[in-house]
Scaffold this motif. Structure first.
Motif, mmCIF file in Angstrom:
data_model
loop_
_atom_site.group_PDB
_atom_site.id
_atom_site.type_symbol
_atom_site.label_atom_id
_atom_site.label_comp_id
_atom_site.label_asym_id
_atom_site.label_seq_id
_atom_site.Cartn_x
_atom_site.Cartn_y
_atom_site.Cartn_z
ATOM 1 N N LYS A 99 8.374 2.116 4.663
ATOM 2 C CA LYS A 99 9.496 1.924 4.156
ATOM 3 C C LYS A 99 10.370 3.051 3.369
ATOM 4 C CE LYS A 99 11.168 -2.667 3.438
ATOM 5 N NZ LYS A 99 11.748 -3.266 3.958
ATOM 6 N N LEU A 100 10.252 3.054 2.505
ATOM 7 C CA LEU A 100 11.646 3.230 1.984
ATOM 8 C C LEU A 100 11.454 5.731 2.507
ATOM 9 C CD1 LEU A 100 9.425 3.764 -1.745
ATOM 10 C CD2 LEU A 100 11.256 2.276 -1.058
ATOM 11 N N HIS A 101 10.510 5.962 3.332
ATOM 12 C CA HIS A 101 10.946 7.420 4.053
ATOM 13 C C HIS A 101 10.461 8.173 3.672
ATOM 14 C CE1 HIS A 101 11.938 4.830 7.982
ATOM 15 N NE2 HIS A 101 13.560 3.914 6.618
ATOM 16 N N ARG A 102 9.403 8.383 2.830
ATOM 17 C CA ARG A 102 9.211 9.701 1.857
ATOM 18 C C ARG A 102 7.828 9.485 2.499
ATOM 19 N NH1 ARG A 102 9.864 7.417 -4.335
ATOM 20 N NH2 ARG A 102 9.160 9.734 -3.692
ATOM 21 N N ASP A 103 7.657 10.895 1.662
ATOM 22 C CA ASP A 103 6.607 11.610 2.029
ATOM 23 C C ASP A 103 5.399 11.188 0.552
ATOM 24 O OD1 ASP A 103 4.287 13.865 3.467
ATOM 25 O OD2 ASP A 103 4.425 14.530 0.938
ATOM 26 N N ARG A 104 3.471 10.594 1.825
ATOM 27 C CA ARG A 104 2.808 9.979 0.734
ATOM 28 C C ARG A 104 2.431 11.092 -0.872
ATOM 29 N NH1 ARG A 104 -0.739 6.920 3.353
ATOM 30 N NH2 ARG A 104 -2.010 7.593 1.704
ATOM 31 N N SER A 105 2.559 11.853 -0.991
ATOM 32 C CA SER A 105 2.368 12.743 -1.805
ATOM 33 C C SER A 105 3.414 12.763 -3.303
ATOM 34 C CB SER A 105 2.236 14.120 -1.986
ATOM 35 O OG SER A 105 3.627 15.015 -1.074
ATOM 36 N N ALA A 106 4.667 11.864 -2.171
ATOM 37 C CA ALA A 106 5.909 12.322 -3.966
ATOM 38 C C ALA A 106 5.538 10.501 -3.882
ATOM 39 C CB ALA A 106 7.394 12.367 -2.446
ATOM 40 N N ILE A 107 5.066 10.017 -2.753
ATOM 41 C CA ILE A 107 5.072 8.370 -3.624
ATOM 42 C C ILE A 107 3.586 7.727 -4.755
ATOM 43 C CG2 ILE A 107 4.082 5.755 -2.779
ATOM 44 C CD1 ILE A 107 6.394 6.836 -1.501
ATOM 45 N N ASN A 108 2.763 8.734 -4.466
ATOM 46 C CA ASN A 108 1.795 8.863 -5.323
ATOM 47 C C ASN A 108 2.001 9.338 -6.698
ATOM 48 O OD1 ASN A 108 -0.788 7.704 -4.558
ATOM 49 N ND2 ASN A 108 -0.456 9.901 -2.547
ATOM 50 N N LYS A 109 3.164 10.853 -6.842
ATOM 51 C CA LYS A 109 3.415 11.003 -7.873
ATOM 52 C C LYS A 109 3.938 9.681 -8.659
ATOM 53 C CE LYS A 109 6.418 15.053 -9.512
ATOM 54 N NZ LYS A 109 6.892 16.729 -9.639
ATOM 55 N N ASP A 110 5.269 9.433 -8.166
ATOM 56 C CA ASP A 110 6.316 8.707 -8.074
ATOM 57 C C ASP A 110 4.943 7.889 -9.147
ATOM 58 O OD1 ASP A 110 8.097 9.788 -8.431
ATOM 59 O OD2 ASP A 110 8.824 9.163 -6.597
ATOM 60 N N ILE A 111 4.448 6.995 -8.285
ATOM 61 C CA ILE A 111 3.062 6.341 -8.763
ATOM 62 C C ILE A 111 2.602 6.255 -9.546
ATOM 63 C CG2 ILE A 111 1.275 4.065 -7.596
ATOM 64 C CD1 ILE A 111 2.762 4.366 -5.192
ATOM 65 N N GLY A 112 2.141 7.142 -9.590
ATOM 66 C CA GLY A 112 0.996 8.172 -10.786
ATOM 67 C C GLY A 112 2.562 8.015 -12.230
ATOM 68 N N LEU A 113 3.372 8.389 -12.172
ATOM 69 C CA LEU A 113 4.233 8.328 -13.471
ATOM 70 C C LEU A 113 4.997 6.799 -13.862
ATOM 71 C CD1 LEU A 113 6.117 10.209 -15.447
ATOM 72 C CD2 LEU A 113 7.671 9.700 -13.907
ATOM 73 N N LEU A 114 4.740 5.899 -12.994
ATOM 74 C CA LEU A 114 4.497 4.722 -13.196
ATOM 75 C C LEU A 114 3.922 4.171 -14.272
ATOM 76 C CD1 LEU A 114 7.798 3.359 -10.347
ATOM 77 C CD2 LEU A 114 8.045 4.281 -12.796
ATOM 78 N N GLU A 115 3.129 4.040 -13.758
ATOM 79 C CA GLU A 115 1.425 3.445 -14.194
ATOM 80 C C GLU A 115 1.114 3.997 -15.520
ATOM 81 O OE1 GLU A 115 -1.924 2.127 -10.756
ATOM 82 O OE2 GLU A 115 -1.301 4.297 -11.141
ATOM 83 N N LYS A 116 0.959 5.441 -15.899
ATOM 84 C CA LYS A 116 1.616 5.939 -17.265
ATOM 85 C C LYS A 116 2.232 5.229 -18.159
ATOM 86 C CE LYS A 116 1.166 10.949 -19.535
ATOM 87 N NZ LYS A 116 1.226 11.498 -19.143
ATOM 88 N N ILE A 117 3.679 4.998 -17.180
ATOM 89 C CA ILE A 117 4.444 4.115 -18.756
ATOM 90 C C ILE A 117 4.277 2.566 -18.220
ATOM 91 C CG2 ILE A 117 6.007 5.775 -18.812
ATOM 92 C CD1 ILE A 117 8.025 4.608 -17.314
ATOM 93 N N THR A 130 0.334 -1.326 -0.142
ATOM 94 C CA THR A 130 -0.200 -0.526 0.106
ATOM 95 C C THR A 130 0.938 1.142 -0.591
ATOM 96 O OG1 THR A 130 0.290 0.165 2.187
ATOM 97 C CG2 THR A 130 -1.549 -1.005 1.240
ATOM 98 N N ILE A 131 0.404 2.047 -0.298
ATOM 99 C CA ILE A 131 0.757 3.536 0.195
ATOM 100 C C ILE A 131 1.925 3.936 1.559
ATOM 101 C CG2 ILE A 131 0.599 6.011 -0.761
ATOM 102 C CD1 ILE A 131 0.303 4.867 -3.035
ATOM 103 N N THR A 132 1.195 3.990 2.289
ATOM 104 C CA THR A 132 1.293 3.928 3.287
ATOM 105 C C THR A 132 2.568 3.343 4.069
ATOM 106 O OG1 THR A 132 -1.217 4.720 4.231
ATOM 107 C CG2 THR A 132 0.809 3.877 5.663
ATOM 108 N N GLN A 133 1.968 1.676 3.720
ATOM 109 C CA GLN A 133 3.731 0.379 3.503
ATOM 110 C C GLN A 133 4.716 1.405 2.901
ATOM 111 O OE1 GLN A 133 1.423 -2.932 2.201
ATOM 112 N NE2 GLN A 133 1.539 -3.821 3.700
ATOM 113 N N LEU A 134 4.645 1.496 2.199
ATOM 114 C CA LEU A 134 5.637 2.525 1.147
ATOM 115 C C LEU A 134 6.262 3.761 1.796
ATOM 116 C CD1 LEU A 134 4.772 1.722 -2.527
ATOM 117 C CD2 LEU A 134 6.175 0.303 -1.650
#
Length: 124
Positions: A73-91, A66-70
């Motif tokens: 685990k990665l010590h990153r903000d949820r909004s940054a994780i969401n942004k990266d997931i959006g890009l990686l889903e898009k491609i 989940t976004i929360t788990q990521l």
């Protein structure tokens, strides 16, 4: 899908690979269960597949998270994780689905499109 290949290549290289795959299919030979995503510019590939995004993909490679788990685990903000997931889903490298989290609403579960992602960068 068994494997995703991310590579640098020219338009001519893309069409050469497509022609070889078509000839193989015409001969009745089985095609590999893989998909290829090409970048013409190695710098663009490295910008899109930054260290943070590669680490994110590695985290969901073997087990969806989940976004929360990521975020934890990665010590990153949820909004940054969401942004990266959006890009990686898009491609086409990640997929996500919304799941019910009883008592807490809905969460997004993320996973890679293939259990193996091969990255090939050719300079020159």
């Amino acid at each position: 899908m068994i494997k995703m290949i991310i590579r640098t290549d020219t338009v001519e290289g893309f069409f050469d690979r497509a022609k070889k795959a078509a000839q193989k299919s015409d001969r009745g030979e089985a095609l590999k269960k893989s998909a290829t995503f090409s970048f013409e510019d190695p710098q663009e590939m490295f910008m899109v597949l930054s260290e943070a995004r590669r680490r994110l993909m590695l985290e969901v490679m073997n087990e969806p998270k989940t976004i929360t788990q990521l975020s934890h685990k990665l010590h990153r903000d949820r909004s940054a994780i969401n942004k990266d997931i959006g890009l990686l889903e898009k491609i086409g490298l990640l997929v996500s689905q919304k799941i019910s989290n009883p008592g807490h609403g809905i969460e997004k579960m993320v996973q890679t499109v293939a259990p193996k992602i091969e990255m090939i960068a050719t300079l020159g």
